[in-house]
Design a protein around this motif. Structure first.
Motif, PDB file in Angstrom:
ATOM      1  N   VAL A   6       1.001  -1.086   0.098  1.00  0.00           N
ATOM      2  CA  VAL A   6      -0.171   0.079   0.012  1.00  0.00           C
ATOM      3  C   VAL A   6       1.106   1.191   0.059  1.00  0.00           C
ATOM      4  O   VAL A   6       1.602   1.462   1.073  1.00  0.00           O
ATOM      5  CB  VAL A   6      -0.769   0.247   1.330  1.00  0.00           C
ATOM      6  CG1 VAL A   6      -1.645   1.231   1.177  1.00  0.00           C
ATOM      7  CG2 VAL A   6      -1.814  -1.351   1.079  1.00  0.00           C
ATOM      8  N   GLU A  23      -5.495   8.053  -1.490  1.00  0.00           N
ATOM      9  CA  GLU A  23      -5.728   6.958  -2.239  1.00  0.00           C
ATOM     10  C   GLU A  23      -4.559   6.290  -2.640  1.00  0.00           C
ATOM     11  O   GLU A  23      -3.551   7.145  -3.043  1.00  0.00           O
ATOM     12  CB  GLU A  23      -6.479   7.009  -3.563  1.00  0.00           C
ATOM     13  CG  GLU A  23      -7.050   5.855  -4.453  1.00  0.00           C
ATOM     14  CD  GLU A  23      -8.043   5.257  -3.821  1.00  0.00           C
ATOM     15  OE1 GLU A  23      -8.158   3.767  -3.827  1.00  0.00           O
ATOM     16  OE2 GLU A  23      -8.798   5.690  -2.699  1.00  0.00           O
ATOM     17  N   LEU A  31      -3.638  -3.230  -6.787  1.00  0.00           N
ATOM     18  CA  LEU A  31      -4.155  -3.152  -5.678  1.00  0.00           C
ATOM     19  C   LEU A  31      -5.348  -3.919  -5.759  1.00  0.00           C
ATOM     20  O   LEU A  31      -6.185  -3.026  -6.229  1.00  0.00           O
ATOM     21  CB  LEU A  31      -3.963  -1.744  -5.081  1.00  0.00           C
ATOM     22  CG  LEU A  31      -2.496  -1.339  -4.238  1.00  0.00           C
ATOM     23  CD1 LEU A  31      -2.734   0.304  -3.799  1.00  0.00           C
ATOM     24  CD2 LEU A  31      -2.327  -2.205  -3.038  1.00  0.00           C
ATOM     25  N   LYS A  32      -5.471  -4.621  -4.849  1.00  0.00           N
ATOM     26  CA  LYS A  32      -7.076  -5.055  -4.660  1.00  0.00           C
ATOM     27  C   LYS A  32      -7.544  -5.008  -3.042  1.00  0.00           C
ATOM     28  O   LYS A  32      -6.700  -4.862  -2.435  1.00  0.00           O
ATOM     29  CB  LYS A  32      -6.973  -6.529  -4.949  1.00  0.00           C
ATOM     30  CG  LYS A  32      -6.597  -6.911  -6.344  1.00  0.00           C
ATOM     31  CD  LYS A  32      -6.730  -8.355  -6.567  1.00  0.00           C
ATOM     32  CE  LYS A  32      -6.155  -8.596  -8.135  1.00  0.00           C
ATOM     33  NZ  LYS A  32      -5.949  -9.985  -8.369  1.00  0.00           N
ATOM     34  N   ARG A  33      -8.813  -4.522  -3.012  1.00  0.00           N
ATOM     35  CA  ARG A  33      -9.375  -4.503  -1.806  1.00  0.00           C
ATOM     36  C   ARG A  33     -10.260  -5.835  -1.506  1.00  0.00           C
ATOM     37  O   ARG A  33     -10.961  -6.263  -2.344  1.00  0.00           O
ATOM     38  CB  ARG A  33     -10.339  -3.288  -1.732  1.00  0.00           C
ATOM     39  CG  ARG A  33      -9.541  -2.150  -1.931  1.00  0.00           C
ATOM     40  CD  ARG A  33     -10.323  -0.808  -1.787  1.00  0.00           C
ATOM     41  NE  ARG A  33      -9.775   0.392  -1.955  1.00  0.00           N
ATOM     42  CZ  ARG A  33      -9.934   1.526  -1.346  1.00  0.00           C
ATOM     43  NH1 ARG A  33     -10.438   1.360  -0.334  1.00  0.00           N
ATOM     44  NH2 ARG A  33      -9.203   2.735  -1.749  1.00  0.00           N
ATOM     45  N   ASN A  34     -10.452  -6.104  -0.165  1.00  0.00           N
ATOM     46  CA  ASN A  34     -11.336  -7.027   0.306  1.00  0.00           C
ATOM     47  C   ASN A  34     -12.828  -6.408   0.355  1.00  0.00           C
ATOM     48  O   ASN A  34     -13.075  -5.315   0.094  1.00  0.00           O
ATOM     49  CB  ASN A  34     -11.028  -7.857   1.542  1.00  0.00           C
ATOM     50  CG  ASN A  34     -10.894  -6.732   2.731  1.00  0.00           C
ATOM     51  OD1 ASN A  34     -11.398  -5.734   2.693  1.00  0.00           O
ATOM     52  ND2 ASN A  34     -10.472  -7.192   3.714  1.00  0.00           N
ATOM     53  N   GLU A  36     -14.466  -5.247   3.001  1.00  0.00           N
ATOM     54  CA  GLU A  36     -14.545  -4.419   3.857  1.00  0.00           C
ATOM     55  C   GLU A  36     -13.741  -2.960   3.285  1.00  0.00           C
ATOM     56  O   GLU A  36     -13.329  -2.311   4.082  1.00  0.00           O
ATOM     57  CB  GLU A  36     -13.731  -4.728   5.213  1.00  0.00           C
ATOM     58  CG  GLU A  36     -14.505  -5.746   5.978  1.00  0.00           C
ATOM     59  CD  GLU A  36     -13.644  -6.486   7.144  1.00  0.00           C
ATOM     60  OE1 GLU A  36     -12.629  -6.725   6.994  1.00  0.00           O
ATOM     61  OE2 GLU A  36     -14.219  -6.402   8.136  1.00  0.00           O
ATOM     62  N   MET A  37     -13.161  -2.863   2.073  1.00  0.00           N
ATOM     63  CA  MET A  37     -12.420  -2.169   1.223  1.00  0.00           C
ATOM     64  C   MET A  37     -11.107  -2.071   2.013  1.00  0.00           C
ATOM     65  O   MET A  37     -10.501  -0.858   1.800  1.00  0.00           O
ATOM     66  CB  MET A  37     -13.344  -0.750   1.191  1.00  0.00           C
ATOM     67  CG  MET A  37     -14.550  -1.039   0.547  1.00  0.00           C
ATOM     68  SD  MET A  37     -14.392  -1.584  -1.016  1.00  0.00           S
ATOM     69  CE  MET A  37     -13.691  -0.215  -1.825  1.00  0.00           C
ATOM     70  N   LYS A  38     -10.418  -2.956   2.513  1.00  0.00           N
ATOM     71  CA  LYS A  38      -9.026  -2.939   3.118  1.00  0.00           C
ATOM     72  C   LYS A  38      -8.238  -3.757   2.126  1.00  0.00           C
ATOM     73  O   LYS A  38      -8.539  -4.488   1.473  1.00  0.00           O
ATOM     74  CB  LYS A  38      -9.122  -3.647   4.461  1.00  0.00           C
ATOM     75  CG  LYS A  38      -9.749  -2.630   5.263  1.00  0.00           C
ATOM     76  CD  LYS A  38      -9.606  -3.078   6.782  1.00  0.00           C
ATOM     77  CE  LYS A  38     -10.474  -1.935   7.712  1.00  0.00           C
ATOM     78  NZ  LYS A  38     -10.052  -2.004   9.064  1.00  0.00           N
ATOM     79  N   TYR A  39      -7.021  -3.489   2.046  1.00  0.00           N
ATOM     80  CA  TYR A  39      -6.021  -3.965   1.257  1.00  0.00           C
ATOM     81  C   TYR A  39      -5.298  -5.389   1.952  1.00  0.00           C
ATOM     82  O   TYR A  39      -4.867  -5.294   2.973  1.00  0.00           O
ATOM     83  CB  TYR A  39      -4.831  -3.096   0.960  1.00  0.00           C
ATOM     84  CG  TYR A  39      -5.512  -1.858   0.265  1.00  0.00           C
ATOM     85  CD1 TYR A  39      -5.777  -1.869  -1.176  1.00  0.00           C
ATOM     86  CD2 TYR A  39      -5.615  -0.704   0.950  1.00  0.00           C
ATOM     87  CE1 TYR A  39      -6.212  -0.741  -1.890  1.00  0.00           C
ATOM     88  CE2 TYR A  39      -6.067   0.433   0.392  1.00  0.00           C
ATOM     89  CZ  TYR A  39      -6.374   0.345  -1.102  1.00  0.00           C
ATOM     90  OH  TYR A  39      -6.962   1.302  -1.830  1.00  0.00           O
ATOM     91  N   PHE A  64      -5.958   0.856   6.530  1.00  0.00           N
ATOM     92  CA  PHE A  64      -5.642   0.278   5.163  1.00  0.00           C
ATOM     93  C   PHE A  64      -5.504  -1.172   5.237  1.00  0.00           C
ATOM     94  O   PHE A  64      -5.936  -1.665   4.069  1.00  0.00           O
ATOM     95  CB  PHE A  64      -4.296   1.196   4.694  1.00  0.00           C
ATOM     96  CG  PHE A  64      -4.481   2.400   4.494  1.00  0.00           C
ATOM     97  CD1 PHE A  64      -5.025   2.721   3.357  1.00  0.00           C
ATOM     98  CD2 PHE A  64      -4.187   3.547   5.253  1.00  0.00           C
ATOM     99  CE1 PHE A  64      -5.214   4.246   2.942  1.00  0.00           C
ATOM    100  CE2 PHE A  64      -4.392   4.851   5.025  1.00  0.00           C
ATOM    101  CZ  PHE A  64      -4.962   5.154   3.543  1.00  0.00           C
ATOM    102  N   ALA A  66      -5.997  -5.234   5.580  1.00  0.00           N
ATOM    103  CA  ALA A  66      -7.117  -6.284   5.955  1.00  0.00           C
ATOM    104  C   ALA A  66      -6.784  -7.085   7.265  1.00  0.00           C
ATOM    105  O   ALA A  66      -7.413  -7.454   8.074  1.00  0.00           O
ATOM    106  CB  ALA A  66      -7.265  -6.969   4.886  1.00  0.00           C
TER     107      ALA A  66
END
Length: 180
Positions: A6, A23, A31-34, A36-39, A64, A66
């Protein structure tokens, strides 16, 4: 399992709370998010900003990542950090820590990082502490698990010299206490 770092470098961040509105930069790896919008990352770059202190570091890591407890690589280089905050010691899985190019001036603060059991690589050059002639010995002595310091391998001979330095300094401090 873990994604790209990140990257919040070069964002003109002055306080870690400011990072929450940023951002992360796109790197070579997406970069992918889970959900919950976390990395799903174990690396965080906050270098080349204007960060003064690490007051909100834990909140920033939680915001930031996960799995914040799995943070293994943290780049805080080229900021305006003057103290090694105890909050760094809460990052129990930290393996790599870049603090070069800051304003750290008390060599004794490096001792705090001895609480990090997996820390094997650190950078501290470009700080005021580097001008202390005991700089490398103190760092190696305080962090016996180090493999590299300032991008240079820690040799067996340096470990021996750091241990001798530590024992010598311990005796000097003990003698000063007895005399006072």
């Amino acid at each position: 399992m873990y994604g790209a770092p990140v990257d919040l470098s070069f964002k003109n961040i002055c306080s870690l709370e400011d990072a929450w509105t940023e951002e992360p930069s796109r790197g070579l790896r997406p970069l992918k998010r889970n959900s919950e919008m976390k990395y799903p990352s174990c690396s965080l770059r906050l270098n080349n900003n204007n960060i003064l202190d690490l007051h909100d570091l834990q909140k920033t890591v939680n915001y930031f990542l996960a799995e914040p407890s799995q943070l293994a690589w943290l780049d805080l280089s080229f900021n305006s950090i003057s103290h090694i905050d105890k909050v760094l010691c809460e990052l129990r899985e930290l393996r790599v820590l870049y603090l070069h190019g800051n304003s750290i001036f008390l060599l004794s603060e490096v001792d705090r990082l001895g609480a990090l059991p997996h820390l094997h690589s650190i950078t501290l050059h470009g700080n005021l502490i580097e001008t202390n002639k005991a700089y490398r010995n103190r760092g190696i002595s305080a962090l016996p698990q180090l493999k590299t310091m300032d991008f240079s391998a820690v040799t067996r001979q340096e470990r021996v010299m750091a241990e001798i330095w530590h024992q010598s300094n311990s005796r000097i401090r003990s003698n000063k206490l007895l005399k006072s």
